[in-house]
Every structure is written in structure tokens, then in C-alpha cells.
Write an enzyme that holds these catalytic residues in place. Structure first.
Site: not given
Length: 984
Positions: A98, A353
Site C-alpha cells: 500500500c 496501512h
């Protein structure tokens, strides 16, 4: 009583009054519960497993009535994978990539960078033919620029909702399963891209990285004595701003540029004064780039733990940033607009994340890029929202400060991207080069083909579902048998027929059959009675078998069950009768032998035997309730049951005859045996006149003779070697006895085994040989030196007097004679005695034995190792010395997977917690040898159990910035070693 047990009792109530030979067809149908009424939908809410006529709650509810076509398939609408109008394209997260996706989206929306990359020449011409790209050959970018070109072209014109960046990630050699430092990735990739583009001839391409991201500042040092000013110019691609102790972005920038005093030990050496002088040092911004990247240093190194940690403090920043107050040359255009906010969600520096909020430079609208998902913000406003909620909130969580119009606060933003404010918004549309557009069109064609294929598969599933719907609606109404001919079908198969998620298989009724290949009465709870009409359709469409009609009702099983139930009811009365019969004395030869153990537990054995069928029924119903026993467990239970003795088998000898021990059996009357035989018809029968096993009698006599012989041998040997048995008056090599010049040696193992036999001759076998070969090497040489036999090897040998040796030679077989002889010293030293062994020592094998013993010492899984901390060359320990339970001899396969930095060696971490010394400050040594190899095991380093390791700690330097004339080099993180990011 549970409903199932009530049905069970009602189905067999007739067996209390009907004898087995009187069982009729009516009784059989009653046992199979044919008489039960079928349940009615709406009244019965769930299936009655004890009622074979209940067809409610078997999965029919999803088919009856109108149902949604989407329930006929598990294929998502392919149009959901299509790009929405006026939206951007997402990027697939390949596991932990990510952080890569966020930067790709930020760079894609830098129009100048995208335009420059499109101008790069490509090797795509190798894939081109006269009219376009070869259909059978996939395009494979060869360079990082080509990968970016292709990715940007797909992000711009793809029809897909998201695309796969695996080619780009693979080209960089990144580990898709390991999350890396996003800020470090940005720096290294920009450096790689700049180096790659520097070879281009077009200046607009060659200089794009410097034009967009490169600024310049100077380290300025001013001498307080003479006022001399020295400058060190440096380029930057981002400003790294410390956020500790700050609440606003402007405060972080001010601290970055603040003046620093160089005084005391930290004074500056002035070239003009030719001496150390007090001075001031600061950074001056000379020029700023078009795109200003501000790295917020959220991830800092904690020296106490040796790990990175994340600072979850709020930092306020505005959408408009005026940098003019901070630059040296005033009067230029230094007003910047916020164009991107990169977010890290999570409380740890090693997990979490990454997402990005990026402004579209053409429309001015904000978008949130979260891997595959793209979300447009309302009202052209940046909305951080849920991104500011911590994944693991704590009690001491700081309240979010209030933000004014045009300002924002974030505890998760780690990078802010500002663009130089332009007078006019860019209206030009960037065109994708023709060769790239052709590649995009080809990918779009593949996507459209996939959409058509998925739509066709959905249609086929819907058609099959509709056909199944009609079939169920028709057949379910005809399932109840009523008074017409009927058959039995497995409930499990009916449930699978009604299960839309699995294809229907052929009917299989084999699990419900008894030993007579008919329907087992105890399996009726997992069967359903259906009409013959429905059964004919099922077997014609799906096949299988065997078909279980009315002829499949098993009379043999019902009769046997009837007999068992009658015996069960009669058991308590028979128990009293047998007890009274046992009190009578048996006369003549009319009695029968019965094991005493069997007599004590015969009622329990009979009850268990009668309950076996009920247990089978419980197990079959349990299977339908999801409580099926594990196959291995059921096999083990069956094996244990088989190993348990049945009635009267406790008086069987190993040869299957009557045992010879009368203490284990008892004579009972003929009447008592007749009662017992009703419950145990297969029990072994031994009339009173039956002779005991002849083979056992012979073996008993032989055993008695052997025991007597062993006692005689043991007594003779004990009398012959009294001191050896009692371990008294034993010779010693370290204090050689004066009355002999020769001592003999035997294995200590031989002596211990012989003593066991002499103590318990009836339980042990006689020792026949000495077995001295264990003390010799393959060449016949002795494995021990005279010195070792007086110390560590003394436990392996036993010394024998010459008189004892003569007796040992008579009593035992001696394979090798081993002796030690004492002789007077030579001419040089007449006073000292010398000792000679026969056979002589084998030096090579002795050395090999010592090496093997050392290896054995170093191969351990758990041991105690002591650590002493050295301070000022003195050993110090805490109140209780830290003891490390460590492993040394792990193989490569047994080693754990790599952990984050600072967690690789559990030993170092234990030392860190015990002495508060981080791994990188630890200097370990043992016996003067430095332990520096982190990959080695303790055994290979020579650390054996109970060793003492010395620890000397490095003291950290208080202020690295105070070291003058030292060039600070930023080393890349370990995580990017071996990747394409460091290839340049």
C-alpha cells in the site's frame, strides 16, 4: 425427556410384551416409525430428526415462493469492476504494498512528471508490427521508466476499476509481503528515477526531477570572534521536519531553520582565526522547488528499546503555505497550495496501512486513494475524517484540536505535498502516446472479453437456478408418502439436493445399511420416508442407490433388538437370581468354571453389551447434528474396546484353554451358568471336569526350574565376588594399592547389570559375558588415558583385584582382557612409578572421542548462560544475576523467520531487558573472544552450558550534531537491501 428419546421409547414399547419369535410386520413398521404423522410447514419450525415423515426445515424455505435471481450464482456483476465515470483508477495491494500505491497515485497526478515520462523513448517498438502490437506476445517493460509509462497510461485510460502494479513492484525487487518505510522508499525511488532520466537527450525529460522536486539550502556557520561566514551548499528533494514538541507545521519549519550555538566542547574551528571559537550555525533556504515535499518525522528511533516507534501527535497545517518568511531571497513567488496528504493508519511503526488524499490539479477536487478503492470528497474539500481514528485507542488519547477554515489537524499524516500556486489552473489534457494507448486498448479489450465471459457464466447459473427452482417446487409438494408406496432416502442427501451452493450428487444410502444389507432400525433418525413417485424421479435424474423400499425393513435387526430390550428389562431381576444361585454349594461335576473378575462385573458387562446398539443410534443422530466423531478417535476407541476382556475371558490362558491358576476362577452351578449364558452366548464355556491347559503346566514347571537355577547361579556368584557385589574395599588408581602391581578393568555397565541380577535373580536374566569391547576402539586400543580414568572417565570403568579377575574368568565369558600395570621409574627418575595399559592407548581414537564430547557439549536446546556486565573493567551483577534460557543447536530449518530490526536475536533482547542495554550498544565476549557474529549459534561460538559471558556497553554520544566537520551520510534501511532501488 428429549423428543428424540420419547420417539425411540414409543417405537419400541411393544417389545416389552412381545417375544422375539412373535414379531410381526406391524411391529416392524412401528419400529421404523411409519406410524408418525408428517409435520406441517408453519407449525413445525425445524426438522424433527426422529420423525422420518417430517420434511420441514430441510432447506426447502429458500426455494418456495419468489426468490431473487442473484441467489442462483456467486459471481459478482463484472460491471462492478468497471471504472466509474469521471473517476480515477485504483491499484491492487499485492500484500503489503500500500505504501507503493500511495506514491504512484501522487506522482501520477503530477502532470509535469507524467508528461515528461510520456516523452521518454521506449523499446515498445520491438513488439510492434506493421499494423500494431503482436497479439500473441505480451508487452514487458524493460526499464523503470517504461514501467511507469505503462502504469500511468493505464491509470489514465483504463476501463478497469483498478489495475495490477505487480510488474513495477517486481522490477524493483520489492518483497510484497513485507511493509517498508514509505519515506525511505520515496527518497530512494526519486534518486533512482533521477539517475535513470539523466541519460535522456531531451532536457525536459532529463531535468524533470530537479525541476519539480529539487531545492537548495546552505549550512551557514558564523564565527562570533571575527564574523567569518562559511557556507556548505546542498540540494534537497524533501525537508525532514521534526514534530516532537510541536503542534503546527510552521513551528516545525521554524525549528528546522533555527540558529544553533556552538560553544564549549562543541566550538567551531575558524579558518580565519586558526583556533576554536564560539559560533552560530543555521540552515538558509536558497531556492524552493515547484513541488515541495515535507516529510513529518513520525517514525523515530527509540534507544531504550532499540526499535522504531510512531509519534501519534496532532500536527496542524494549512491548505495555503507562504514560504517567503523562510527563504533568504525575498520578493519571489513562494505561496504554495496543499496538493496531497499521505496517511499512515496504525499505532506501530512496523505495521498499519497507507492511504493518500490527493487533489486533482485539473478539477481541484480531492480524492482518497485507498489501494483499489477511490473515493471522491464532497465540495472540493479535503476531509481526513476516519483516517484520524487510531486502530488501538488508548485511555491517554489526545483530543483533536479545533481547526479553522482552510486548516487541518492530523495525527497520522507523515508527508505533506505542496504545489507552487499558479495564476491559472492547467487546462491542457495530457495525451497518451500512440504506442501506449494501443497497449491500453489491448488491455481494455481483454477486460471487455472477461466481462462478457462473466456475464455469460452468470446467465448460465441463473438458468440452472431457475430450472432447479421449478424442480423443487414441483417435487417438494410430492415428497410426502402418505398411504401410497414409499421409499427411504438419506436426510443428508435431501439437504444437499436443496443446497444451492453445491451440485447434487448421486444418492448414496450405504451408510444406513445393516449387516443384512437392509435399512438399519437405528438409522431411521437420519432417513426420510418419501413417496415412490418422488423417488423414481430422483433416481432417474441423479442415480445412486441402493433403493430402500418397504422390503428394505430388516426383520432380523428388529427381532434382535426386541431380544436385547427384553433382556435389558430382565437384567435386574436376573442379577438377584444369579446372586442367590452363587450362594449354593456346587456338588459333583455339574458346575462350570467362571472367572472371579467376570462374576464381579457381569451385570455391568451385560448392560454395556446391551447398550451398544443404543450407542450406535446416538452416534448416527449425532452425525446429523454436526457431532461426528473424528475417524482416528473412533478407531482408537474401537481398538481399546477390542482389547478389553469379554465375559469369562479372564480365565483363558495364552493358548485359549483353561488357565492353571485356581485362585482366579470359581465353580458355579448349572442354573447360574444358564442365566449368564443368556447375556453372554459367545462366552467361553468350561465345565468343572475340564482339564487345565497342558502347555501351561509344562511352562509352569520349566519356569519354576529356571527360577531355582537363577537363584543358585546368583548365590554362587555373590559368594564368589562378595566385595564386588557390596562395593567394598575397591582399588583406586589415584591411590594405587601397595600389595599389587596389576589391576584389571571391566565396564561399569557390566558390574551394574550383574548386581541387578544377583539382587533379583527371578526377575532378571543372568549376565553371561563381561563385554569389554565397549571400552576399546575399532583398532583394539584403549580409549582412556591413565589420568582420565582417575577423573572424568572413572564413572565408566570398574577396577578389579587380580584375585577377583581369576574368579570372573571362571564365571563369565571375557572377550578382551584390559589391565593396568605399575612399573618402577627409569634411570632418570627411580622414585616415580610408571603405569602401562594393556592394550595400549589409541591416540587417534582418543582424540576423536574428545572432539565428539566437545560437540555434544555445544549441541543443546535449553541451557543456563550467565552474563556479567563490566563497568570500568570491573564485573558487576544485579541482585539476581540474569540467567538466559537459550537455544544453541538449531538447524537452519528450525530457526524462526526474520523479525524486525532489533528482534533477530532473542538473547540480545533478554540482555537488553536485564541490563537496559540496546543490542547495538552490546559488546559480548567469552574467554577474551569477541562474540560478533549475529548469525552464529552459541554452540559454534564456543558457549557451553553454565558459561559466563562478559558484557561491556557502549555509552551513546549525547549530541551527534555537535561533531564539527563531519559529513552526515544517510544510509538506506536494511529492508531495501538487494532491491532495484539500490541498484544505481
Amino acid at each position: 425427556m428429549a423428543p428424540r428419546l420419547q420417539l425411540e421409547k414409543a417405537a419400541w414399547r411393544w417389545a416389552e410384551t412381545v417375544r422375539p419369535e412373535e414379531v410381526s410386520q406391524e411391529h416392524i413398521e412401528t419400529a421404523y416409525r411409519i406410524w408418525l404423522e408428517p409435520c406441517i410447514r408453519g407449525v413445525c419450525r425445524r426438522n424433527c430428526k426422529g420423525n422420518p415423515n417430517c420434511l420441514v426445515g430441510i432447506g426447502e424455505h429458500i426455494w418456495l415462493g419468489e426468490i431473487d435471481e442473484n441467489s442462483f450464482h456467486n459471481i459478482d456483476d463484472p460491471n462492478c469492476e468497471r471504472r466509474k465515470k469521471n473517476s480515477f483508477v485504483g491499484l491492487t495491494n499485492l500484500g503489503a504494498t500500500c505504501y507503493v500505491n500511495t506514491f504512484l497515485q501522487v506522482w501520477f497526478l503530477n502532470l509535469e512528471l507524467r508528461q515528461a515520462l510520456y516523452l521518454c523513448p521506449s523499446t515498445c517498438s520491438d513488439y510492434m508490427m506493421g499494423d500494431g502490437i503482436q497479439e500473441e506476445k505480451d508487452y514487458e517493460p524493460q526499464t523503470i521508466c517504461e514501467h511507469l509509462q505503462y502504469l500511468f497510461a493505464l491509470l489514465q485510460n483504463s476501463n478497469r476499476r483498478y489495475i495490477d502494479p505487480s510488474g513495477f513492484v517486481k522490477a524493483l525487487g520489492l518483497d510484497t509481503g513485507q511493509q517498508q518505510d514509505a519515506q525511505e522508499f520515496s527518497k530512494l525511488f526519486m534518486s533512482l528515477l533521477e539517475d535513470t532520466l539523466s541519460k535522456q537527450k531531451n532536457p525536459d525529460v532529463r531535468n524533470i526531477v530537479q525541476q519539480q522536486f529539487c531545492g537548495e539550502y546552505a549550512y551557514v556557520t558564523v564565527c562570533n570572534q571575527c564574523g567569518r561566514e562559511s557556507k556548505l551548499l546542498s540540494k534537497f528533494y524533501e525537508l525532514e521536519l521534526n514534530i516532537q514538541g510541536h503542534k503546527q507545521l510552521t513551528d516545525c519549519i521554524s525549528e528546522f531553520l533555527k540558529e544553533e550555538k556552538l560553544e564549549g566542547d562543541n566550538r567551531y574551528f575558524c579558518e580565519n582565526c586558526q583556533s576554536k571559537q564560539n559560533a552560530t550555525r543555521k540552515i538558509r533556504l536558497l531556492s524552493l522547488p515547484c513541488t515541495l515535499n515535507l516529510q513529518l518525522m513520525r517514525f523515530v528511533f527509540d534507544r531504550q528499546t532499540g526499535h522504531k516507534k510512531k509519534l501519534n501527535t496532532y500536527i496542524g497545517f494549512s491548505e495555503i503555505l507562504d514560504m517567503e518568511p523562510y527563504v533568504e531571497h525575498k520578493g519571489g513567488s513562494y505561496v504554495y497550495e496543499l496538493s496531497a496528504v499521505l496517511i499512515h493508519r496504525g499505532v506501530s511503526a512496523y505495521s498499519g496501512h497507507y492511504i493518500a488524499h490527493v487533489k486533482d490539479p485539473q478539477s481541484g477536487e480531492w480524492y482518497k486513494f485507498n489501494d483499489e478503492d477511490i473515493e471522491k470528497m464532497e465540495g472540493k474539500k479535503l476531509q481526513l475524517g476516519i483516517e484520524e481514528d487510531l486502530a488501538e485507542p488508548s485511555k491517554s488519547q489526545t483530543r483533536k484540536p479545533k481547526c479553522g477554515k482552510g486548516t487541518h489537524c492530523s495525527r497520522n499524516a507523515y508527508m505533506l505535498v505542496y504545489r507552487l500556486q499558479a495564476q491559472e489552473k492547467p487546462n491542457t489534457t495530457i495525451q497518451v502516446p500512440a504506442f501506449l494507448q494501443e497497449l491500453v486498448d489491448r488491455d481494455n479489450s481483454k477486460f471487455e472479453e472477461w466481462c462478457i465471459e462473466m456475464a455469460e457464466m452468470r446467465k448460465q447459473s441463473v438458468d440452472k437456478g431457475k430450472a432447479k427452482h421449478e424442480e423443487v417446487k414441483e417435487l417438494y409438494q410430492r415428497l410426502p408418502a402418505g398411504a401410497e408406496p414409499y421409499e427411504f432416502v438419506s436426510l443428508e442427501w435431501l439437504q444437499k439436493w436443496l443446497d444451492e451452493s453445491t451440485p447434487t450428487k448421486p444418492i448414496d444410502n450405504h451408510a444406513c445399511l445393516c449387516s443384512h444389507d437392509k435399512l438399519h432400525p437405528d438409522k431411521i433418525s437420519i432417513m426420510k420416508r418419501i413417496s415412490e413417485y418422488a423417488a423414481d424421479i430422483f433416481y432417474s435424474r441423479y442415480g445412486g442407490g441402493p433403493r430402500l423400499t418397504v422390503k428394505a425393513l430388516c426383520k432380523e435387526c428388529v427381532v434382535e433388538r426386541c431380544r436385547v430390550l427384553r433382556l435389558k428389562n430382565q437384567l435386574n431381576e436376573d442379577y438377584k437370581t444369579v446372586n442367590n444361585l452363587l450362594k449354593a454349594t456346587v456338588k459333583g461335576n455339574d458346575g462350570f468354571w467362571v472367572g472371579k473378575s467376570s462374576l464381579r462385573s457381569w451385570r455391568q458387562l451385560a448392560l454395556e453389551q446391551l447398550d451398544e446398539q443404543d450407542g450406535d443410534a446416538d452416534q448416527s443422530s449425532g452425525k446429523m447434528n454436526g457431532n461426528t466423531l473424528n475417524k482416528d478417535e473412533s478407531k482408537e476407541e474401537r481398538k481399546e474396546e477390542e482389547e478389553e476382556l469379554n465375559f469369562n475371558e479372564d480365565i483363558l490362558c495364552p493358548h485359549g484353554e483353561l488357565c492353571i491358576s485356581e485362585n482366579e476362577r470359581r465353580l458355579v452351578s448349572k442354573e447360574a451358568w444358564s442365566k449368564l449364558q443368556q447375556y453372554f452366548p459367545k462366552a467361553p464355556e468350561f465345565p468343572s471336569y475340564k482339564e487345565c491347559c497342558s502347555q501351561c503346566k509344562i511352562l509352569e514347571r520349566e519356569g519354576e526350574e529356571n527360577e531355582a537355577l537363577h537363584k543358585m547361579i546368583a548365590n554362587e556368584q555373590k559368594t564368589s565376588l562378595p566385595n564386588l557385589f557390596q562395593d567394598k574395599n575397591r582399588p583406586c588408581l589415584s591411590n594405587w594399592p601397595e600389595d599389587t602391581d596389576v589391576l584389571y578393568i571391566v565396564s561399569q555397565f557390566f558390574v551394574e547389570e550383574w548386581r541387578k541380577f544377583v539382587r533379583k535373580p527371578t526377575r532378571c536374566s543372568p549376565v553371561s559375558s563381561v563385554g569389554n569391547s565397549a571400552l576399546l576402539c575399532p583398532h583394539g586400543g584403549l580409549m582412556f588415558t591413565f589420568a582420565s580414568m582417575t577423573k572424568e572417565d572413572s564413572k565408566l570403568i570398574a577396577l578389579i583385584w587380580p584375585s577377583e579377575w581369576q574368579m570372573i574368568q571362571k564365571l563369565f565369558v571375557v572377550d578382551h582382557v584390559i589391565k593396568i600395570m605399575r612399573t618402577e621409574g627409569g634411570d632418570a627418575n627411580l622414585s616415580e612409578a610408571q603405569y602401562i595399559s594393556e592394550p595400549k592407548l589409541c591416540p587417534e581414537c582418543r582424540e576423536g572421542l574428545l572432539c565428539q564430547q566437545q560437540r555434544d557439549l555445544r549441541e543443546y536446546t535449553q541451557a543456563t548462560i550467565y552474563v556479567h556486565k563490566v563497568v570500568d573493567n570491573k564485573k558487576v551483577m544485579k541482585d539476581s544475576a540474569p540467567e538466559l534460557n537459550v537455544s544453541s543447536s538449531e538447524t537452519e530449518e528450525d530457526k524462526e523467520e526474520a523479525k524486525p530490526d532489533g528482534e533477530k536475536d532473542p538473547d540480545f533482547n533478554q540482555i537488553m531487558h536485564a541490563f537496559s542495554v540496546a543490542p547495538f550498544d552490546q559488546n559480548l565476549s567469552i574467554d577474551g573472544k569477541i562474540l560478533s557474529d549475529d548469525c552464529a549459534t552459541l554452540g559454534t561460538l564456543g558457549v557451553i552450558p553454565e558459561s559466563v559471558i562478559l558484557l561491556k556497553a557502549d555509552e551513546p554520544i549525547a549530541d551527534y550534531a555537535a561533531m564539527d566537520d563531519v559529513m552526515q551520510v544517510c544510509m538506506p534501511e536494511e529492508g531495501f537491501k538487494g532491491t532495484g532501488l539500490l541498484g544505481h
